[in-house]
Design an enzyme around this catalytic site. Structure first.
Site, PDB file in Angstrom:
ATOM      1  N   MET A 406      41.211   1.168  11.214  1.00 25.67           N
ATOM      2  CA  MET A 406      41.649  -0.175  11.548  1.00 25.67           C
ATOM      3  C   MET A 406      42.749  -0.168  12.622  1.00 25.67           C
ATOM      4  O   MET A 406      43.818   0.387  12.414  1.00 25.67           O
ATOM      5  CB  MET A 406      42.188  -0.789  10.261  1.00 25.67           C
ATOM      6  CG  MET A 406      42.493  -2.221  10.327  1.00 25.67           C
ATOM      7  SD  MET A 406      42.955  -2.772   8.691  1.00 25.67           S
ATOM      8  CE  MET A 406      44.423  -1.806   8.402  1.00 25.67           C
ATOM      9  N   HIS A 429      33.387  13.000  12.428  1.00 22.90           N
ATOM     10  CA  HIS A 429      32.828  11.673  12.144  1.00 22.90           C
ATOM     11  C   HIS A 429      33.852  10.552  12.260  1.00 22.90           C
ATOM     12  O   HIS A 429      33.492   9.394  12.307  1.00 22.90           O
ATOM     13  CB  HIS A 429      32.179  11.647  10.761  1.00 22.90           C
ATOM     14  CG  HIS A 429      33.125  11.354   9.637  1.00 22.90           C
ATOM     15  ND1 HIS A 429      34.201  12.148   9.347  1.00 22.90           N
ATOM     16  CD2 HIS A 429      33.146  10.346   8.728  1.00 22.90           C
ATOM     17  CE1 HIS A 429      34.837  11.648   8.300  1.00 22.90           C
ATOM     18  NE2 HIS A 429      34.235  10.562   7.912  1.00 22.90           N
ATOM     19  N   ALA A 431      38.430   9.677  11.688  1.00 22.97           N
ATOM     20  CA  ALA A 431      39.804  10.167  11.707  1.00 22.97           C
ATOM     21  C   ALA A 431      40.072  11.133  10.550  1.00 22.97           C
ATOM     22  O   ALA A 431      40.666  12.180  10.730  1.00 22.97           O
ATOM     23  CB  ALA A 431      40.756   8.991  11.653  1.00 22.97           C
TER      24      ALA A 431
END
Lengths: 506, 157
Positions: A406, A429, A431
């Site tokens: 986010m 894929h 963080a």
């Protein structure tokens, strides 16, 4: 099991180059192959700190550091090559998240492990492009965010709005995106730009429990909660102009939509059911693992085959799910701009799966072999000219979509030949978590998180605002570090950077 | 709508907490008996999905679960509760009463009355979604001599 102190443990780890570490045999018992993990300086510190903490005297509980989990996977029967940890790795159930491992289909002892796929089967990322630019969207950004939020059901307890009965579900499980196409929710071209063309052919809904189907039916076409999201993003930087061009990305400022979701309760239940079955199969076949969570079954056993067939059905569910939300996003944009999605050029750039096991051909020790490749929190990244990637990307390599957290950036990379050789065509894929949820909740105020997003010019619509700090960027590793490590190590190549301007979350 | 007695509507005191785990959350519950610790553990899971103060007791469903040891009994008990929430009747519960608790013999068995109402967006704040129950680091402390009953379960979210 031998208890060693931190310095003794370090003797089993060897830094091969600035981005890559080797885990030698003996780090954990019975390792069949060596382990390897990719980190840069920052991520290396996180990785080793995790190990150091686990070595402190008096540490109990089931918390195994990621590096130990990579080594435990290296001890599974039938594994070939190396057990690979990607830069975003963190401790998970059995397999670490960000761990890939390949098993020789020709070896009768080889196993399939639901823990190597994860509970959210075929969780993945889809990227849509538009022909809009940031200045077209900024004046109506709030309305558009609200409209997406109104169209896409999000958060715990939300129900899908695509009309479905149990017969439709059976067909969708078998047909994947062919079902979405037949029902008119997607465009024929969408399938082209999807791993497996959006349909795993070995799916067998009859192998799936009633329970999973009941959980799945009301949730089809819902985003979910946790780290899942739909974002309106803007192209921030183009590293590889030619590859970007092939994806229909012309210039900085172009608007895209990213959808990150999976197979919802359906996949969760398929995984849960399989774990229960496999406990029994392990006892029967005397399969020994270092960790009880690494429940697995021989690929050729009834349990192994049943799992692969039901996993494929869950993968199809996830593709139909992302397709349904693609439909809803196109509707939201079309209504806002009063033109058709077609006129907005809202094509799927690509759709990747980052929790899945697939049968693939790879070269091992100079010989071509058929392998069952488990990717958990790891994305397939096939090089140019690979037969399984669409014709549009034959020359660039497969697009790899890396979703940020986010408020942070996301990336598009492409697969490389080196990745094919070193990591069975796999890369990171996302963080990867750094802080626990409970710790995030203690350390960060949710109002602070929302305010900061607002300061950055990001509109946010979230079903459970009080939990946003669990997903705040500081709870995660820095996605830029993760992507740069993959790029520097050569296992995939940066093409495009995207930054969010609106986030829709559960 | 069924009628509930004041006793049925009374909520038990909270005997659970949430502990740290990197990707997931660990439920820790306790009680004066293993039964109470089980009930509290179930409530703890529902408490992660919404704010339980918003839940009124309007309906009651009964679930049954079996297991071959205490760990699998707990696993299946929580899995049944998650199932109750995930599809018909979409029940979110603020109170659980275990009516049968058989832990002797080959197959262990549990029956539980689940009090709550249908989860409604707008009325019930949306918390986090529980994907699955896990055996990961599951601990069951069952020490009747010390009157010590505790459960630790990691749920995947």
């Amino acid at each position: 099991m031998v208890v060693r102190n931190y310095n003794q443990e370090l003797e089993y780890l060897e830094k091969i180059n600035s981005y890559c570490w080797k885990i030698k045999k003996g780090f954990q018992p019975n390792m069949n192959v060596e382990g390897v993990f990719y980190v840069n300086q920052t991520l290396e510190k996180l990785m080793l700190d995790e190990l150091r903490n686990a070595c402190r005297p008096g540490m109990v509980g089931g918390f195994l550091p990621g590096v130990k989990q990579i080594a435990n996977v290296a001890a599974l029967p039938g594994i070939v090559g190396r057990s690979v940890g990607l830069p975003d790795i963190h401790s998970g159930y059995g397999f670490a998240i960000g761990n890939m491992a390949a098993f020789d289909m020709g070896d009768p002892n080889s196993v399939v492990s639901p823990g190597g796929v994860g509970f959210d089967i075929n969780c993945g990322v889809r990227l849509l492009r538009t022909n809009l630019f940031e200045q077209d969207v900024l004046p109506v950004k709030e309305q558009l965010a609200q409209s997406l939020f109104d169209h896409i059901p999000v958060g715990v307890g939300s129900k899908g709005i695509i009309p479905m009965n149990s017969k439709d579900l059976e067909e969708a499980l078998e047909m994947g995106m062919d079902w979405s196409l037949r029902e008119g929710y997607i465009w024929a071209e969408d399938k082209e730009h999807c791993e497996e063309y959006g349909r795993m052919l070995n799916a067998d809904p009859s192998k799936v429990s009633m329970r999973a189907k009941k959980r799945g039916l009301p949730q089809l076409g819902t985003l979910g909660a946790g780290n899942h999201y739909a974002e309106i993003q803007v192209v921030d930087e183009i590293y590889d102009k030619w590859a970007a061009c092939k994806m229909g990305i012309e210039e900085v400022g172009q608007v895209c939509v990213m959808i990150h979701s999976g197979s919802r309760g359906f996949g969760h239940q398929v995984a849960t059911d399989a774990l229960v079955q496999m406990e029994k199969a392990m006892k029967r076949d005397n399969i020994e693992t270092n960790d009880r969570q690494l429940a697995c079954a021989r690929i050729n056993s009834v349990e192994g085959q049943d799992y692969l067939k039901s996993m494929a059905a869950a993968a199809n569910f996830a593709w139909v799910n992302r397709s349904s939300m693609t439909f809803l996003s196109r509707q939201a944009f079309a209504k806002q701009f009063r033109v058709t999605p077609d006129d907005l050029d809202m094509h799927v750039i690509y759709d990747v799966s980052h929790n899945i096991a697939k049968v693939e051909e790879h070269i091992v020790d100079g010989k071509q072999k058929t392998l069952l490749v488990h990717r958990k929190g790891s994305t397939r990244a096939f090089p140019p000219h690979h037969p399984l990637i669409p014709v549009d990307y034959q020359l660039t390599g497969q697009p790899v979509l890396i979703g940020g957290t986010m408020g942070t950036c996301s990336y598009v990379m492409t697969g490389t030949e080196q990745g094919m050789l070193e990591t069975f065509g796999s890369t990171c894929h996302g963080a990867g978590r750094a802080l626990s949820r409970a710790k995030s909740r203690r350390n960060i105020e949710y109002t602070e998180v929302l305010r900061r997003l607002e300061d950055m010019g990001i509109s946010i619509r979230v079903a459970s605002p009080k939990l946003v700090m669990e997903e705040a960027p500081e709870s995660y590793k820095n996605v830029t570090d993760v992507v740069n490590t993959c790029h520097a190590a050569g296992i995939s190549k940066k093409a495009i950077k995207l930054r969010p301007i609106a986030v829709i979350k559960g | 709508m069924p009628e509930f007695t004041p006793e049925e509507l009374a909520l038990p005191p909270q005997k659970y907490e949430y502990l740290d785990h990197t990707a997931d959350v660990q439920l820790h519950s306790w009680g004066n008996s293993l039964i109470e610790a089980f009930e509290q553990c179930g409530i703890a899971m529902f408490g992660y999905m919404t704010e339980l103060e918003s839940v009124e007791i309007k309906q009651c469903s009964e679930i049954e679960a079996t297991g071959h040891d205490l760990e699998s009994l707990l696993f299946h008990f929580l899995d049944e509760l998650l199932f109750l929430f995930s599809c018909e009747p979409f029940l979110i519960c603020s109170k659980l009463v275990i009516t049968e608790f058989m832990t002797e013999g080959e197959e262990m068995h549990i029956k539980c009355k689940c009090y709550g109402e249908e989860f409604t967006i707008g009325k019930h704040p949306q918390g986090t979604e529980v994907k699955a129950i896990t055996y990961s680091a599951m601990q069951i402390v069952n020490e009747p001599e010390q009157n010590n009953f505790e459960l630790f379960v990691i749920i995947d979210i």
